[in-house]
Design an enzyme around this catalytic site. Sequence first.
Site, mmCIF file in Angstrom:
data_model
loop_
_atom_site.group_PDB
_atom_site.id
_atom_site.type_symbol
_atom_site.label_atom_id
_atom_site.label_comp_id
_atom_site.label_asym_id
_atom_site.label_seq_id
_atom_site.Cartn_x
_atom_site.Cartn_y
_atom_site.Cartn_z
ATOM 1 N N ASP A 94 58.272 -103.378 9.232
ATOM 2 C CA ASP A 94 58.173 -104.365 10.403
ATOM 3 C C ASP A 94 59.412 -103.946 11.517
ATOM 4 O OD1 ASP A 94 60.507 -105.062 8.655
ATOM 5 O OD2 ASP A 94 60.670 -106.622 10.162
ATOM 6 N N ASP A 97 64.307 -101.463 8.848
ATOM 7 C CA ASP A 97 64.341 -101.404 7.428
ATOM 8 C C ASP A 97 63.071 -100.890 6.614
ATOM 9 O OD1 ASP A 97 62.604 -103.712 7.370
ATOM 10 O OD2 ASP A 97 64.084 -105.010 7.131
ATOM 11 N N TYR A 245 61.744 -113.757 6.957
ATOM 12 C CA TYR A 245 60.506 -114.443 7.889
ATOM 13 C C TYR A 245 60.021 -115.679 7.319
ATOM 14 C CZ TYR A 245 60.358 -110.096 10.135
ATOM 15 O OH TYR A 245 60.463 -109.028 11.078
ATOM 16 N N GLU A 445 67.739 -103.524 17.404
ATOM 17 C CA GLU A 445 66.690 -103.336 16.380
ATOM 18 C C GLU A 445 65.245 -103.272 17.275
ATOM 19 O OE1 GLU A 445 65.544 -104.232 11.897
ATOM 20 O OE2 GLU A 445 66.567 -105.579 12.823
#
Length: 468
Positions: A94, A97, A245, A445
């Site tokens: 995603d 990571d 999430y 990120e």
Amino acid sequence: MALSSPSPVLFIFLLIFSLPMAYAYPAKGHQNNPNKNHGVATHNYRDALSKSILFFEGQRSGKLPPSQRMSWRRDSGLSDGSTMHVDLVGGYYDAGDNVKFGFPMAFTTTMLSWSVLEFGGLMKGEIVNAKEAIRWGTDYLLKATAHPDTIYVQVGDANKDHACWERPEDMDTPRTVFKIDSSSPGTEVAAETAAALASASLVFRRSDPSYSKLLLRRAISVFEFADKHRGSYSDGLNNVVCPFYCSYSGYQDELLWGAAWLHRATRDPTYLSYIEVNGQTLGADETDNTFGWDNKHVGARILLSKAFLVQNVKSLHDYKGHADNFICSLYLSFSKQTVSCGGVSVTPQKLRSIAKRQVDYLLGENPMGISYMVGYGAHFPERVHHRGSSLPSVASHPAPIGCSTGFAVLGSSAPNPNLLIGAVVGGPDAIDRFPDQRSDYEHSEPATYINAPLVGALAYLAHSYGQL
């Protein structure tokens, strides 16, 4: 890693999507001068479009194809799913990571599909790459939904993954598989997966009819599962998906969103009836002003508004008002009407100007003078919070880099050795500062669901200014 708030890119997409198609496609006789009324382009939107799609190749998991253009990446996660005796190889990481989170991956796929459905006709050569990006997601979602009444929603233990800073090619953290089923439901991720499969079925309807039909059949069965076995995956998998999430908005928005996509993909009156009967209880008229991987109410309203205005589905009339309340100056395709915002009528030109200004800010017209897209412009983020990008590539450093060894890089001021071209990072803080620090994940990120809607916006702008 989830962003702390919905990305502004999603709102840019919704603004541009709300423009009448006359502003997206030049009128007959004016094809050679599409920027006649738009002025001179301040950015190379076509280049930004190409890079925004290329980014997805840097996020790929699985066996990479010969056509892989992000050449510093290598195969990874080739045994994913084996602990549960299922094939879960493929899909996307995603963000920075090495976990495969099904909820944001499905939303990413839906938004990529929506970008192509609305603006794919403008993309020319990039439509092939955009479709490949979608298929990389849907191929995985088909694997994740292969068993009836079961969806494999995550591969990798996020807490253990985040305790390491290593390349995806070197992963030695547990590739634990997590699922939802009838006894431990996850309506929000199931309904979002149905939306992704349904929207993608429209993308491939003409170019690959058999694949399109497969996607649609699966979307129908997955939505049925989502609706029949209601419950939040944040309950049954709380210690797994939270705080990464969590579903903070509940699952009602995804049921409305999923039904809206199935209505568009099938034209089956069953889904229209479902929306008519359940719309209010699913929050159709809530006044929330967010749209992102967690809350889909606004997206559903705009999608259904178009069905009312373009397809003349009278029973969806109220969704036009609900959508207006969010975007205020909503002006949908072929509607021949404007919207009043506090007594002021806002034109399509104004909407386009707002959207363009936001894209231009992202591409460098901001107080820092920095493009927040990696690889675009002269000045862009160099220390992106991304494991694979920040560590030496397998080609330059064939030996494995251990779990804790990589953390020396996290705090380093050296630029990332591998350019994650096209990645759009979280962006500046509230007063337009951007430190460009690798450890600052909130601002540095990237994430797939940031880029997905930007693809559509950039295609529109590139065409508008005669670059496509």
